[in-house]
Scaffold this motif. Structure first.
Motif, PDB file in Angstrom:
ATOM      1  N   ALA A  52       0.801  -1.233   0.000  1.00 34.63           N
ATOM      2  CA  ALA A  52       0.000   0.000   0.000  1.00 34.63           C
ATOM      3  C   ALA A  52       0.829   1.277   0.000  1.00 34.63           C
ATOM      4  O   ALA A  52       0.260   2.364  -0.069  1.00 34.63           O
ATOM      5  CB  ALA A  52      -0.933  -0.011   1.220  1.00 34.63           C
ATOM      6  N   VAL A  53       2.138   1.160   0.095  1.00 35.96           N
ATOM      7  CA  VAL A  53       2.962   2.368   0.176  1.00 35.96           C
ATOM      8  C   VAL A  53       3.803   2.498  -1.102  1.00 35.96           C
ATOM      9  O   VAL A  53       4.640   1.635  -1.383  1.00 35.96           O
ATOM     10  CB  VAL A  53       3.880   2.333   1.417  1.00 35.96           C
ATOM     11  N   PRO A  54       3.590   3.556  -1.866  1.00 34.76           N
ATOM     12  CA  PRO A  54       4.378   3.751  -3.078  1.00 34.76           C
ATOM     13  C   PRO A  54       5.873   3.728  -2.779  1.00 34.76           C
ATOM     14  O   PRO A  54       6.302   4.192  -1.728  1.00 34.76           O
ATOM     15  CB  PRO A  54       3.952   5.138  -3.562  1.00 34.76           C
ATOM     16  N   PHE A  55       6.637   3.158  -3.668  1.00 30.90           N
ATOM     17  CA  PHE A  55       8.097   3.094  -3.570  1.00 30.90           C
ATOM     18  C   PHE A  55       8.595   2.188  -2.447  1.00 30.90           C
ATOM     19  O   PHE A  55       9.781   2.162  -2.157  1.00 30.90           O
ATOM     20  CB  PHE A  55       8.715   4.506  -3.425  1.00 30.90           C
ATOM     21  N   SER A  56       7.708   1.429  -1.817  1.00 26.50           N
ATOM     22  CA  SER A  56       8.159   0.535  -0.748  1.00 26.50           C
ATOM     23  C   SER A  56       8.606  -0.807  -1.311  1.00 26.50           C
ATOM     24  O   SER A  56       9.072  -1.671  -0.562  1.00 26.50           O
ATOM     25  CB  SER A  56       7.048   0.337   0.286  1.00 26.50           C
TER      26      SER A  56
ATOM     27  N   PRO B 159      10.138  -2.649  -5.343  1.00 31.99           N
ATOM     28  CA  PRO B 159      10.441  -2.338  -6.752  1.00 31.99           C
ATOM     29  C   PRO B 159       9.160  -2.328  -7.590  1.00 31.99           C
ATOM     30  O   PRO B 159       8.200  -3.052  -7.273  1.00 31.99           O
ATOM     31  CB  PRO B 159      11.363  -3.493  -7.165  1.00 31.99           C
ATOM     32  N   ASP B 160       9.161  -1.521  -8.643  1.00 27.65           N
ATOM     33  CA  ASP B 160       7.957  -1.374  -9.467  1.00 27.65           C
ATOM     34  C   ASP B 160       7.401  -2.728  -9.929  1.00 27.65           C
ATOM     35  O   ASP B 160       6.188  -2.962  -9.882  1.00 27.65           O
ATOM     36  CB  ASP B 160       8.263  -0.514 -10.700  1.00 27.65           C
ATOM     37  N   ALA B 161       8.318  -3.613 -10.360  1.00 29.63           N
ATOM     38  CA  ALA B 161       7.849  -4.898 -10.901  1.00 29.63           C
ATOM     39  C   ALA B 161       7.164  -5.727  -9.805  1.00 29.63           C
ATOM     40  O   ALA B 161       6.151  -6.392 -10.050  1.00 29.63           O
ATOM     41  CB  ALA B 161       9.021  -5.667 -11.505  1.00 29.63           C
ATOM     42  N   THR B 162       7.705  -5.670  -8.592  1.00 28.05           N
ATOM     43  CA  THR B 162       7.108  -6.408  -7.468  1.00 28.05           C
ATOM     44  C   THR B 162       5.740  -5.820  -7.122  1.00 28.05           C
ATOM     45  O   THR B 162       4.761  -6.535  -6.907  1.00 28.05           O
ATOM     46  CB  THR B 162       8.033  -6.317  -6.225  1.00 28.05           C
ATOM     47  N   MET B 163       5.701  -4.493  -7.067  1.00 26.36           N
ATOM     48  CA  MET B 163       4.454  -3.795  -6.744  1.00 26.36           C
ATOM     49  C   MET B 163       3.347  -4.223  -7.714  1.00 26.36           C
ATOM     50  O   MET B 163       2.229  -4.554  -7.310  1.00 26.36           O
ATOM     51  CB  MET B 163       4.735  -2.298  -6.895  1.00 26.36           C
ATOM     52  N   MET B 164       3.712  -4.213  -8.980  1.00 26.75           N
ATOM     53  CA  MET B 164       2.737  -4.546 -10.028  1.00 26.75           C
ATOM     54  C   MET B 164       2.299  -6.010  -9.895  1.00 26.75           C
ATOM     55  O   MET B 164       1.103  -6.328  -9.901  1.00 26.75           O
ATOM     56  CB  MET B 164       3.411  -4.314 -11.388  1.00 26.75           C
ATOM     57  N   ALA B 165       3.291  -6.902  -9.751  1.00 26.92           N
ATOM     58  CA  ALA B 165       2.984  -8.336  -9.708  1.00 26.92           C
ATOM     59  C   ALA B 165       2.153  -8.675  -8.464  1.00 26.92           C
ATOM     60  O   ALA B 165       1.162  -9.413  -8.548  1.00 26.92           O
ATOM     61  CB  ALA B 165       4.281  -9.143  -9.733  1.00 26.92           C
TER      62      ALA B 165
END
Ligand SMILES: NC(=O)c1ccc[n+]([C@@H]2O[C@H](COP(=O)([O-])OP(=O)(O)OC[C@H]3O[C@@H](n4cnc5c(N)ncnc54)[C@H](O)[C@@H]3O)[C@@H](O)[C@H]2O)c1
Length: 332
Positions: free
Chosen positions: A76-80, A82-88
């Protein structure tokens, strides 16, 4: 009274949503990797479970048989991450829960998106195409978190098209959530107290001073569940307070700290929110009942609060947020 599953029910927003739904008379099951104290109330059950395990999630929902699902679990926290992990992770959890919802015959599913899909704070500059920002404003995600939320909105739209005959589904974009204990002085999501955010407007400027009381979010979730059939299937709604988290007049604060919004900011009144929740009000009759003014009372007054020190003679005033470092330390 409905049986409702809240994923991420142990989180900052989830705790208030679980409690609020129970207060509205629903039977609530929180599914989260963790349990939290304070939710041991009648009508609330907490289940520890990893939603990333799709088959186990389908089996769990089959055993609970909820009528409604509120999907909040996410990174739930941006930049917490990597982008690819966040997306997946965020899309993976949503698919896991959607498939389980369809398999268990749930009637409705509401998914948490985010105002960050709009793209404010982008390193290359950002300007709104209209103010206040409503659901017609173009989206322009510039990081993995915002992109994952836009993907969730598309997942919701896809599910409405594919399964609309048996599932009411929608997404909401809650503004920066402030939980009850945070009004009382606990740190908010980015680590600052509400009074610190008011004292240093640059902290909130990156997200255009948006915010939302977590209990008002819970009321929205309840109203959406009650009236899901009145909302066009697959619709996305902004959900925010009716004012801005800043003491100075909003057009002036935007002109000073978000130069890209300066020209259009003149259309806003001195306490207006930058994000409009008019559509949620129109469709559901929902309105937030709380604001920083109502919750902080005298403490919110500049004199009573820890007011920011006046800049020393010759020192530059608080700058507009310009560096990536600034943006990355503050939640969009
Ligand atoms: N807090 C805000 O200001 C804000 C603003 C806009 C959108 N949102 C969205 O609202 C939702 C809730 O946000 P929050 O602030 O309460 O976040 P949070 O991090 O406090 O809560 C998220 C919860 O999800 C749970 N979770 C994560 N992965 C899980 C998994 N694999 N299995 C089970 N549980 C898992 C976590 O344990 C946590 O309790 C998120 O989707 C977030 O992106 C929050």
């Amino acid at each position: 009274m409905s049986r409702i599953v809240v994923t991420g029910g142990a989180g900052r927003l989830g705790r208030s949503v679980v409690r609020g739904l129970a207060e509205h008379g629903h039977e609530v099951v929180s599914i989260d990797r963790g349990r939290v104290p304070g939710l041991e109330v009648e009508q609330v059950e907490q289940v520890e479970h990893d939603l990333a395990d799709a088959p186990a999630t389908a089996a769990l929902l089959q055993s609970i048989r909820p009528q409604r699902i509120v999907h909040l679990a996410a990174i739930a926290v941006p930049f917490s991450a990597p982008d690819a992990t966040m997306m997946a992770v965020n899309t993976g959890l949503a698919f896991s829960v959607l498939e389980a919802a369809l398999a268990c015959g749930a009637e409705s599913m509401l998914v948490a998106s985010s105002p960050t899909v709009i793209g404010y704070g982008a390193p290359g500059g950002w300007s709104p195409t209209s103010l206040p920002i409503d659901e017609r404003h173009p989206t322009a995600p510039w990081n993995g978190y915002a992109l994952s939320k836009l993907a969730l909105e598309q997942l919701v739209a896809m599910a409405a098209r594919a399964h609309g005959d048996r599932l009411r589904i929608g997404a909401f974009r809650p503004c920066y959530v402030i939980a009850p204990e945070e009004w009382a002085g606990a740190p908010t999501q980015q680590g600052h107290t509400v009074l610190e955010r008011l004292a240093s407007p640059a902290l909130s400027a990156v997200a255009l001073f948006n915010y939302l009381d977590a209990r008002d979010a819970a009321d929205f979730v309840h109203e959406w569940g009650e009236r899901a059939s009145q909302v066009p299937n697959g619709e996305v709604l902004f959900v925010g307070a009716e004012d801005s988290l800043v003491r100075e007049p909003v057009p002036e604060a935007l002109a000073r700290l978000v130069p890209g919004a300066a020209a259009r900011a003149l259309r806003l009144g001195p306490t207006d929110p930058v994000f409009s929740s008019a559509r949620a009000r129109e469709l559901l009759g929902w309105r937030p009942r709380r604001s920083w003014r109502s919750e902080l009372g005298e403490a919110g007054h500049p004199v009573a609060a820890a007011a920011p020190a006046a800049p020393a003679p010759g020192r530059a005033p608080e700058p507009a947020l310009a560096s990536t470092a600034d943006r990355e330390t503050h939640r969009p």
